[in-house]
Design a protein around this motif. Sequence first.
Motif, PDB file in Angstrom:
ATOM      1  N   ALA A 135      -2.833  11.371   3.549  1.00 36.25           N
ATOM      2  CA  ALA A 135      -4.045  10.889   4.588  1.00 36.25           C
ATOM      3  C   ALA A 135      -3.903   9.377   4.291  1.00 36.25           C
ATOM      4  O   ALA A 135      -4.032   8.661   4.984  1.00 36.25           O
ATOM      5  N   ASP A 136      -3.720   9.079   2.908  1.00 37.70           N
ATOM      6  CA  ASP A 136      -3.519   7.614   2.682  1.00 37.70           C
ATOM      7  C   ASP A 136      -2.586   6.883   3.422  1.00 37.70           C
ATOM      8  O   ASP A 136      -2.704   5.889   3.672  1.00 37.70           O
ATOM      9  N   VAL A 137      -1.409   7.511   3.304  1.00 39.06           N
ATOM     10  CA  VAL A 137      -0.148   7.003   4.001  1.00 39.06           C
ATOM     11  C   VAL A 137      -0.250   6.840   5.440  1.00 39.06           C
ATOM     12  O   VAL A 137      -0.013   5.903   6.049  1.00 39.06           O
ATOM     13  N   ALA A 138      -1.003   8.002   6.190  1.00 38.47           N
ATOM     14  CA  ALA A 138      -1.219   7.708   7.457  1.00 38.47           C
ATOM     15  C   ALA A 138      -2.073   6.708   8.157  1.00 38.47           C
ATOM     16  O   ALA A 138      -1.835   5.918   8.826  1.00 38.47           O
ATOM     17  N   GLU A 139      -3.083   6.343   7.036  1.00 38.21           N
ATOM     18  CA  GLU A 139      -4.100   5.414   7.121  1.00 38.21           C
ATOM     19  C   GLU A 139      -3.517   3.892   7.152  1.00 38.21           C
ATOM     20  O   GLU A 139      -3.657   2.895   7.730  1.00 38.21           O
ATOM     21  N   ALA A 140      -2.646   3.812   6.026  1.00 38.26           N
ATOM     22  CA  ALA A 140      -1.873   2.547   5.774  1.00 38.26           C
ATOM     23  C   ALA A 140      -0.929   2.167   6.834  1.00 38.26           C
ATOM     24  O   ALA A 140      -0.504   1.165   6.850  1.00 38.26           O
ATOM     25  N   LYS A 141      -0.362   3.272   7.548  1.00 38.49           N
ATOM     26  CA  LYS A 141       0.559   2.803   8.388  1.00 38.49           C
ATOM     27  C   LYS A 141      -0.068   2.824   9.851  1.00 38.49           C
ATOM     28  O   LYS A 141       0.567   2.777  11.107  1.00 38.49           O
ATOM     29  N   GLY A 142      -1.235   3.047  10.164  1.00 38.28           N
ATOM     30  CA  GLY A 142      -2.093   2.859  11.190  1.00 38.28           C
ATOM     31  C   GLY A 142      -1.507   4.075  12.154  1.00 38.28           C
ATOM     32  O   GLY A 142      -1.698   3.938  13.506  1.00 38.28           O
ATOM     33  N   LEU A 143      -1.390   5.414  11.729  1.00 37.33           N
ATOM     34  CA  LEU A 143      -1.059   6.422  12.516  1.00 37.33           C
ATOM     35  C   LEU A 143      -2.252   7.173  12.978  1.00 37.33           C
ATOM     36  O   LEU A 143      -2.195   7.823  13.836  1.00 37.33           O
ATOM     37  N   GLY A 144      -3.235   7.088  12.455  1.00 38.14           N
ATOM     38  CA  GLY A 144      -4.681   7.821  12.866  1.00 38.14           C
ATOM     39  C   GLY A 144      -4.483   9.295  12.291  1.00 38.14           C
ATOM     40  O   GLY A 144      -3.827   9.624  11.572  1.00 38.14           O
ATOM     41  N   LYS A 145      -5.549  10.053  12.895  1.00 42.93           N
ATOM     42  CA  LYS A 145      -5.575  11.514  12.493  1.00 42.93           C
ATOM     43  C   LYS A 145      -4.548  12.209  13.317  1.00 42.93           C
ATOM     44  O   LYS A 145      -4.046  12.163  14.404  1.00 42.93           O
ATOM     45  N   MET A 174      14.121  -4.714  15.594  1.00 45.20           N
ATOM     46  CA  MET A 174      13.245  -4.682  14.432  1.00 45.20           C
ATOM     47  C   MET A 174      13.519  -3.321  13.689  1.00 45.20           C
ATOM     48  O   MET A 174      14.165  -2.377  14.057  1.00 45.20           O
ATOM     49  N   GLU A 175      13.237  -3.519  12.241  1.00 42.02           N
ATOM     50  CA  GLU A 175      13.251  -2.348  11.548  1.00 42.02           C
ATOM     51  C   GLU A 175      11.972  -1.928  10.545  1.00 42.02           C
ATOM     52  O   GLU A 175      11.471  -3.010  10.221  1.00 42.02           O
ATOM     53  N   ASP A 176      11.495  -0.919  10.618  1.00 38.19           N
ATOM     54  CA  ASP A 176      10.509  -0.671   9.732  1.00 38.19           C
ATOM     55  C   ASP A 176      10.908  -0.327   8.398  1.00 38.19           C
ATOM     56  O   ASP A 176      11.652   0.187   8.051  1.00 38.19           O
ATOM     57  N   ASP A 177      10.234  -1.226   7.374  1.00 35.82           N
ATOM     58  CA  ASP A 177      11.030  -1.126   6.146  1.00 35.82           C
ATOM     59  C   ASP A 177       9.855  -0.731   5.076  1.00 35.82           C
ATOM     60  O   ASP A 177       9.800  -1.177   4.105  1.00 35.82           O
ATOM     61  N   GLY A 178       9.001  -0.100   5.461  1.00 32.67           N
ATOM     62  CA  GLY A 178       7.800   0.765   4.585  1.00 32.67           C
ATOM     63  C   GLY A 178       6.415   0.377   4.919  1.00 32.67           C
ATOM     64  O   GLY A 178       5.986   1.589   5.289  1.00 32.67           O
ATOM     65  N   ASP A 179       5.688  -0.616   5.227  1.00 37.36           N
ATOM     66  CA  ASP A 179       4.598  -0.908   5.360  1.00 37.36           C
ATOM     67  C   ASP A 179       4.150  -1.345   6.798  1.00 37.36           C
ATOM     68  O   ASP A 179       2.822  -1.678   6.647  1.00 37.36           O
ATOM     69  N   THR A 180       4.962  -0.956   7.682  1.00 42.80           N
ATOM     70  CA  THR A 180       4.440  -1.244   9.146  1.00 42.80           C
ATOM     71  C   THR A 180       3.157  -0.577   9.245  1.00 42.80           C
ATOM     72  O   THR A 180       2.953   0.698   9.288  1.00 42.80           O
ATOM     73  N   ASN A 181       2.271  -1.064   9.926  1.00 40.17           N
ATOM     74  CA  ASN A 181       0.946  -0.564  10.028  1.00 40.17           C
ATOM     75  C   ASN A 181       1.207  -0.659  11.907  1.00 40.17           C
ATOM     76  O   ASN A 181       0.938  -1.986  12.507  1.00 40.17           O
ATOM     77  N   TYR A 182       1.373   0.383  12.214  1.00 36.85           N
ATOM     78  CA  TYR A 182       1.642   0.438  13.848  1.00 36.85           C
ATOM     79  C   TYR A 182       0.381  -0.067  14.653  1.00 36.85           C
ATOM     80  O   TYR A 182       0.549  -0.897  15.679  1.00 36.85           O
ATOM     81  N   SER A 183      -0.548   0.240  14.432  1.00 35.77           N
ATOM     82  CA  SER A 183      -1.996  -0.099  15.026  1.00 35.77           C
ATOM     83  C   SER A 183      -2.025  -1.587  14.969  1.00 35.77           C
ATOM     84  O   SER A 183      -2.544  -2.065  15.998  1.00 35.77           O
ATOM     85  N   PRO A 192       0.696  -1.176  -0.045  1.00 34.07           N
ATOM     86  CA  PRO A 192       0.032   0.067   0.166  1.00 34.07           C
ATOM     87  C   PRO A 192       0.731   1.172  -0.208  1.00 34.07           C
ATOM     88  O   PRO A 192       0.398   2.394  -0.809  1.00 34.07           O
ATOM     89  N   VAL A 193       1.897   1.270   0.842  1.00 30.80           N
ATOM     90  CA  VAL A 193       2.670   2.592   0.900  1.00 30.80           C
ATOM     91  C   VAL A 193       3.595   2.649  -0.307  1.00 30.80           C
ATOM     92  O   VAL A 193       3.489   3.807  -0.786  1.00 30.80           O
ATOM     93  N   ALA A 194       4.116   1.674  -0.837  1.00 32.49           N
ATOM     94  CA  ALA A 194       4.933   1.854  -2.135  1.00 32.49           C
ATOM     95  C   ALA A 194       3.850   2.283  -3.364  1.00 32.49           C
ATOM     96  O   ALA A 194       4.170   3.274  -4.135  1.00 32.49           O
ATOM     97  N   SER A 195       2.714   1.837  -3.316  1.00 31.87           N
ATOM     98  CA  SER A 195       1.746   2.247  -4.305  1.00 31.87           C
ATOM     99  C   SER A 195       1.321   3.877  -4.483  1.00 31.87           C
ATOM    100  O   SER A 195       1.189   4.631  -5.100  1.00 31.87           O
ATOM    101  N   ILE A 196       1.222   4.105  -2.903  1.00 27.23           N
ATOM    102  CA  ILE A 196       1.088   5.553  -2.805  1.00 27.23           C
ATOM    103  C   ILE A 196       2.181   6.402  -3.241  1.00 27.23           C
ATOM    104  O   ILE A 196       1.998   7.255  -3.906  1.00 27.23           O
ATOM    105  N   GLU A 197       3.431   6.139  -2.801  1.00 26.40           N
ATOM    106  CA  GLU A 197       4.754   6.761  -3.271  1.00 26.40           C
ATOM    107  C   GLU A 197       4.907   6.625  -4.671  1.00 26.40           C
ATOM    108  O   GLU A 197       5.383   7.761  -5.348  1.00 26.40           O
TER     109      GLU A 197
END
Length: 384
Positions: free
Chosen positions: A108-118, A300-309, A47-52
């Motif tokens: 907004a899409d990136v924030a949602e994909a990574k579970g960061l919320g508003k 660990m390492e965040d390699d792009g698509d981590t959804n933290y939620s 999802p994140v790579a597609s947005i990028e």
Amino acid sequence: MLAGRQLRAALTGLALGALTLTTLQGTATAATDTPVATSTHTARTSPVASIEAATARALARSLAEPAWQRQMAEAAVANKDVDLLALTAKSGAKRVKDFRTTLAEAEADVAEAKGLGKGAPSLLRVSLAGQKVTESALATTAPLVASAPADDDAKTIVAYDSAGKAHELDAAKTPDRPVYLVGVDGQKALAAGLKVVDEELAAKGIGTPATDEAHALSTADSGFWTTRIQSISVGDVQEPWFKGDAEIFTLVTGFGTDGKVRVDTVTMPYLDDENTTYYPNQILVNWSNYKYNLADAVIMEDDGDTNYSSLAKALAAVLLTITDQGAYIPLVDAIIDAMPTSWWTDDPDYVDSFYTLARETTGTRAGAAANARMTVDRYYVSAL
């Protein structure tokens, strides 16, 4: 960022070589056509790579505006990473305003994909890669615009010019012309993401702020012992030219003073290069937060698509099933088991783990996967 891996100690990376740029199949393709395959094998959906990638195509088209192209060149030469949302606010050109609208939706899409919320910070950035160039030359060069593919082992990368045509770059070789790379600010995303993890785990009763606050008051007059990282190195942090720095974090786990499992998140923004020893003097474990004098650490390492939620929910679902049996229980395996199989590709990558760190542990320890090595000492934090 660390290359994708599946719990293996021996990791691989792409070797950087000479500079190469080829035009896709000898003919540029319209950006609206089917995207060029970035690998000879089936690409992983990201999802994140597609947005990028969509942002890169939109940015490339917007650079047909000469004034905006000069503004972008000035910012890219002056800064390692440029906040796209902030930069577009400084331009009044219609083409740039249209791009800003697209960009706001992408944020907004990136924030949602990574579970960061508003309330997430702006994350999309652009940086300059490829051949070094001056600002004046860059303003008239019309660089290509690309984004990193989801697959670290991709053989090619699709880049776009201001006419909307696609070009193919060799993923293993730094391009011989300037390229704007669109990506997510990993450190900002990591900081915001770990805050989400802390809050969601606290809501489940895992290391709650109320417990921490009460315990902090009880130790305020006496201080507390910690385990401090004097030095640390990690193998294979090598990345292809299209990837940024690693976003490393550690999950420190044990049983809190209330007898419940707790997880403390520790960021390690300095860990970028492979086989390089860093000397952070960073506190890894605050022993006043733990019931026993033993704790585990999973790097660990965040390699792009981590959804933290989702990460927090997965951790909570497993850790809440573990109860204090009156003796310390290692928790590394529980954390690893909590990760869905797909997360071992280009999501939170497993780097290494350290079992049963004791409050008395000093000296050099190698991780269980033999990929990380750190030297620790005991450090007493005195009360004010």
